[in-house]
Design an enzyme around this catalytic site. Structure first.
Site, PDB file in Angstrom:
ATOM      1  N   ARG A 125      77.390  -2.705  -7.080  1.00 38.05           N
ATOM      2  CA  ARG A 125      76.594  -3.047  -8.381  1.00 38.05           C
ATOM      3  C   ARG A 125      77.322  -2.488  -9.674  1.00 38.05           C
ATOM      4  O   ARG A 125      76.820  -4.141 -10.792  1.00 38.05           O
ATOM      5  CB  ARG A 125      75.807  -1.662  -8.133  1.00 38.05           C
ATOM      6  CG  ARG A 125      75.073  -1.931  -6.324  1.00 38.05           C
ATOM      7  CD  ARG A 125      73.718  -1.494  -6.449  1.00 38.05           C
ATOM      8  NE  ARG A 125      73.112  -1.321  -7.202  1.00 38.05           N
ATOM      9  CZ  ARG A 125      72.041  -0.841  -8.093  1.00 38.05           C
ATOM     10  NH1 ARG A 125      72.800   0.159  -9.217  1.00 38.05           N
ATOM     11  NH2 ARG A 125      71.879  -1.571  -8.655  1.00 38.05           N
ATOM     12  N   TYR A 166      72.917   0.018  -1.292  1.00 44.48           N
ATOM     13  CA  TYR A 166      73.124  -1.405  -1.433  1.00 44.48           C
ATOM     14  C   TYR A 166      74.787  -0.562  -2.289  1.00 44.48           C
ATOM     15  O   TYR A 166      75.159  -1.302  -3.118  1.00 44.48           O
ATOM     16  CB  TYR A 166      72.592  -2.116  -3.020  1.00 44.48           C
ATOM     17  CG  TYR A 166      71.259  -2.408  -2.438  1.00 44.48           C
ATOM     18  CD1 TYR A 166      70.904  -3.593  -1.843  1.00 44.48           C
ATOM     19  CD2 TYR A 166      69.867  -1.880  -2.812  1.00 44.48           C
ATOM     20  CE1 TYR A 166      69.778  -3.803  -1.492  1.00 44.48           C
ATOM     21  CE2 TYR A 166      68.861  -2.025  -3.150  1.00 44.48           C
ATOM     22  CZ  TYR A 166      68.163  -3.401  -1.841  1.00 44.48           C
ATOM     23  OH  TYR A 166      67.326  -3.554  -1.524  1.00 44.48           O
ATOM     24  N   CYS A 210      93.083  -5.841  -7.758  1.00 44.51           N
ATOM     25  CA  CYS A 210      93.042  -6.797  -8.484  1.00 44.51           C
ATOM     26  C   CYS A 210      91.988  -7.957  -9.241  1.00 44.51           C
ATOM     27  O   CYS A 210      92.135  -9.060  -9.093  1.00 44.51           O
ATOM     28  CB  CYS A 210      94.015  -7.404  -7.685  1.00 44.51           C
ATOM     29  SG  CYS A 210      95.813  -6.459  -7.880  1.00 44.51           S
ATOM     30  N   GLU A 211      91.220  -7.158 -10.094  1.00 48.38           N
ATOM     31  CA  GLU A 211      90.137  -7.872 -10.229  1.00 48.38           C
ATOM     32  C   GLU A 211      90.193  -7.000 -11.642  1.00 48.38           C
ATOM     33  O   GLU A 211      89.561  -5.726 -11.861  1.00 48.38           O
ATOM     34  CB  GLU A 211      89.115  -7.955  -9.817  1.00 48.38           C
ATOM     35  CG  GLU A 211      89.031  -8.962  -8.336  1.00 48.38           C
ATOM     36  CD  GLU A 211      88.710 -10.445  -8.686  1.00 48.38           C
ATOM     37  OE1 GLU A 211      87.970 -10.312  -9.255  1.00 48.38           O
ATOM     38  OE2 GLU A 211      89.165 -10.790  -8.038  1.00 48.38           O
ATOM     39  N   PRO A 266      59.639  -0.865   1.094  1.00 49.20           N
ATOM     40  CA  PRO A 266      61.035  -0.134  -0.047  1.00 49.20           C
ATOM     41  C   PRO A 266      62.376   0.261   0.803  1.00 49.20           C
ATOM     42  O   PRO A 266      62.739   0.484   1.956  1.00 49.20           O
ATOM     43  CB  PRO A 266      60.653   1.506  -0.176  1.00 49.20           C
ATOM     44  CG  PRO A 266      59.728   1.647   0.717  1.00 49.20           C
ATOM     45  CD  PRO A 266      59.056   0.477   1.750  1.00 49.20           C
ATOM     46  N   GLY A 267      63.642  -0.378  -0.353  1.00 49.37           N
ATOM     47  CA  GLY A 267      64.717   0.495  -0.397  1.00 49.37           C
ATOM     48  C   GLY A 267      65.415   1.491  -0.802  1.00 49.37           C
ATOM     49  O   GLY A 267      65.422   2.515  -0.506  1.00 49.37           O
TER      50      GLY A 267
HETATM   51  N1  LLP Z   1      61.628  -6.650   0.159  1.00 45.66           N
HETATM   52  C1  LLP Z   1      61.978  -7.626   0.125  1.00 45.66           C
HETATM   53  C2  LLP Z   1      61.681  -8.836   0.235  1.00 45.66           C
HETATM   54  C3  LLP Z   1      63.257  -8.093  -0.971  1.00 45.66           C
HETATM   55  O1  LLP Z   1      63.812  -8.916  -1.141  1.00 45.66           O
HETATM   56  C4  LLP Z   1      63.921  -6.747  -0.920  1.00 45.66           C
HETATM   57  C5  LLP Z   1      65.641  -6.869  -1.671  1.00 45.66           C
HETATM   58  C6  LLP Z   1      63.183  -5.639  -0.765  1.00 45.66           C
HETATM   59  C7  LLP Z   1      62.301  -5.740   0.745  1.00 45.66           C
HETATM   60  C8  LLP Z   1      64.751  -4.049  -1.081  1.00 45.66           C
HETATM   61  O2  LLP Z   1      63.971  -3.526  -2.499  1.00 45.66           O
HETATM   62  P1  LLP Z   1      63.894  -2.256  -2.997  1.00 45.66           P
HETATM   63  O3  LLP Z   1      62.225  -1.851  -2.654  1.00 45.66           O
HETATM   64  O4  LLP Z   1      65.334  -2.247  -2.295  1.00 45.66           O
HETATM   65  O5  LLP Z   1      64.177  -2.962  -4.913  1.00 45.66           O
HETATM   66  N2  LLP Z   1      71.647  -5.568  -4.145  1.00 45.66           N
HETATM   67  C9  LLP Z   1      70.496  -4.886  -5.470  1.00 45.66           C
HETATM   68  C10 LLP Z   1      69.301  -5.003  -4.816  1.00 45.66           C
HETATM   69  C11 LLP Z   1      69.340  -6.323  -4.335  1.00 45.66           C
HETATM   70  C12 LLP Z   1      67.682  -6.717  -3.794  1.00 45.66           C
HETATM   71  C13 LLP Z   1      67.266  -7.453  -1.951  1.00 45.66           C
HETATM   72  N3  LLP Z   1      65.785  -7.756  -1.805  1.00 45.66           N
HETATM   73  C14 LLP Z   1      71.361  -4.397  -5.660  1.00 45.66           C
HETATM   74  O6  LLP Z   1      71.994  -3.353  -5.618  1.00 45.66           O
HETATM   75  O7  LLP Z   1      70.223  -4.134  -7.262  1.00 45.66           O
END
Ligand code: LLP
Length: 414
Positions: free
Chosen positions: A303, A362, A334-335, A265-266
């Site tokens: 985001r 993120y 400037c976008e 989890p992130g």
């Molecule tokens: N594991 C893998 C293999 C992944 O590709 C990702 C995220 C995670 C774990 C973590 O996912 P989470 O639990 O955070 O959803 N920048 C984007 C999100 C990109 C996620 C990419 N992969 C945003 O701001 O929504």
């Protein structure tokens, strides 16, 4: 409540946000220790009855202080670059509890990961498997591997997913996976550890593999279901870590009890712990369209510009006596795509501070220096105490690696 109003003043834990802004300047990221702890405990208790390892997805927020905190709690880490692995090691994280994901691991990264004895490579192609094998052979060691399966299913239909499924560049197809496992099983330099996917909903599609591989005496030690559990950015209904954990454990019921579960989890761990606070520089009205021009933009929080993500925005000091208007909250870049929120009902005036919620994941990690804007500060809050965990970048940092025509570095003292 880690973020609450007391007499119209926003507090993060026990500190008024306004006083933090006076101390640390604007714009600034703040993280609540209470929220992070609460989320960590929610995940660990949800999985406590099953052998598991939580590998925090470093890409969500890679600040060393946060990594150190999670490492102390016993977290493992999901890294996607040599840089992230180096961060984890710098933060005293345990490399043997790291999984290394990503489609394009280069030779230097593979070697660094092997030398650090990482827990597992999540392998995403045949050629990558061969490269990892070659590097392990050159070092005279065995590389621990799992194959990341791309089951090619529509994630949007599943209630546990709020982020879209990734493009097909990720993982290997189900068709190819068994052949690659056989290849790995024959190599003295590869050690099969497990199987991986990215979204919990894909768990079901992994089951046939476990059976097929077991029939060939290839036994897996872990099953890694990645990350992807969402958070409620706008009161959407998303499963709690408890519900998520229970659903997964239910699906694993009856499996070899030694099969360890890995989750990555992130967002669900750190997302709600963070806020971005930004100062309203100017208000303006073009015909009948109101803009709040603030000092943070797509450089601090990408985001909204990149995904049209909608994150809640509020006032740090509530001023109910001001007229309520709908504003586009825009940054100074400037976008035209540079906005933090559109059509937001706010009661504000120039000089006020606005808070953008759910910025822990993120947010800073996707920030940039576009328009030569030094990256902003990050502050960790615990009760009445605040700690600067990343200084605001000095302006000179923007060009300190740039060279003059004769190859000399720019004299920072002028
Ligand atoms: N594991 C893998 C293999 C992944 O590709 C990702 C995220 C995670 C774990 C973590 O996912 P989470 O639990 O955070 O959803 N920048 C984007 C999100 C990109 C996620 C990419 N992969 C945003 O701001 O929504």
């Amino acid at each position: 409540m880690a973020f609450s109003y007391q007499e119209n003043q926003l507090y993060i834990e026990d500190i008024p946000v306004l006083s933090l802004m006076q101390q640390y300047g604007s714009p600034c990221y703040f993280y609540s220790n209470a929220v992070l702890q609460q989320r960590w405990v929610a995940f660990t208790t949800a999985l406590q009855d099953y052998p598991h390892q939580i590998c925090y997805a470093v890409k969500a927020n890679s600040n060393l202080a946060l990594l150190r905190l999670l490492a102390k709690q016993g977290a493992g880490f999901d890294v996607v670059s040599g840089g992230e692995l180096a961060r984890v090691i710098t933060a005293s994280g345990d490399p043997t509890r790291c999984v290394f994901s990503g489609v394009g691991k280069c030779i230097a990264e593979i070697r660094a990961a092997l030398q650090a004895s990482i827990g597992c490579f999540n392998v995403e192609s045949r050629e990558e498997l061969q490269q990892i094998e070659a590097q392990a052979a050159a070092l005279g060691i065995q590389a621990p591997i799992a194959l990341r399966i791309n089951p090619n299913i529509d994630a949007n239909t599943h209630p546990y997913i709020t982020t879209g499924i990734k493009t097909s560049k990720f993982g290997v197809s189900e068709q190819e996976a068994c052949a690659l496992y056989r290849l790995a099983a024959q190599s003295p330099h590869l050690k099969i550890e497990g199987i991986a996917c990215h979204l919990g909903s894909q768990l079901t599609t992994l089951s046939p593999f476990l059976e097929a591989l077991a029939a060939e005496s290839i036994h897996l030690k872990h099953i890694d279901i990645g990350g992807g559990l969402g958070i409620a950015y706008n009161q959407e209904s998303v499963p709690t870590p408890q519900a998520y954990g229970q659903a997964i454990i239910k699906k694993l019921a009856g499996r070899d009890p030694a099969l360890r579960l890995i989750i990555e989890p992130g967002r669900a761990l750190i997302g709600q712990a963070g806020i971005l606070v930004t100062r309203v520089e100017y208000l303006k009205t073009n015909l009948d369209h109101h803009f709040a021009i603030v000092d943070a933009g797509m450089t601090e929080l990408l985001r909204p510009a990149l995904y049209q993500a909608e994150q809640r925005i509020g006032s740090v000091i509530q001023k109910p006596y001001l007229p309520e208007k709908k504003y586009d909250v825009v940054g100074p870049i400037c976008e035209s795509s540079d906005f933090l929120g559109k059509n937001r009902l706010l009661q504000i005036e120039g000089g006020d501070y606005l808070v953008v919620y759910d910025c822990g994941a993120y947010g800073f990690s996707m920030s940039s220096q576009y328009n030569t804007r030094p990256r902003c500060a990050e502050v960790f809050v615990q009760g009445k105490q605040s700690t600067l965990i990343r200084r605001r970048e000095p302006l000179e940092r923007s060009w300190m690696d740039e060279l003059q025509q004769d190859g000399s570095v720019v004299d920072l003292d002028g």
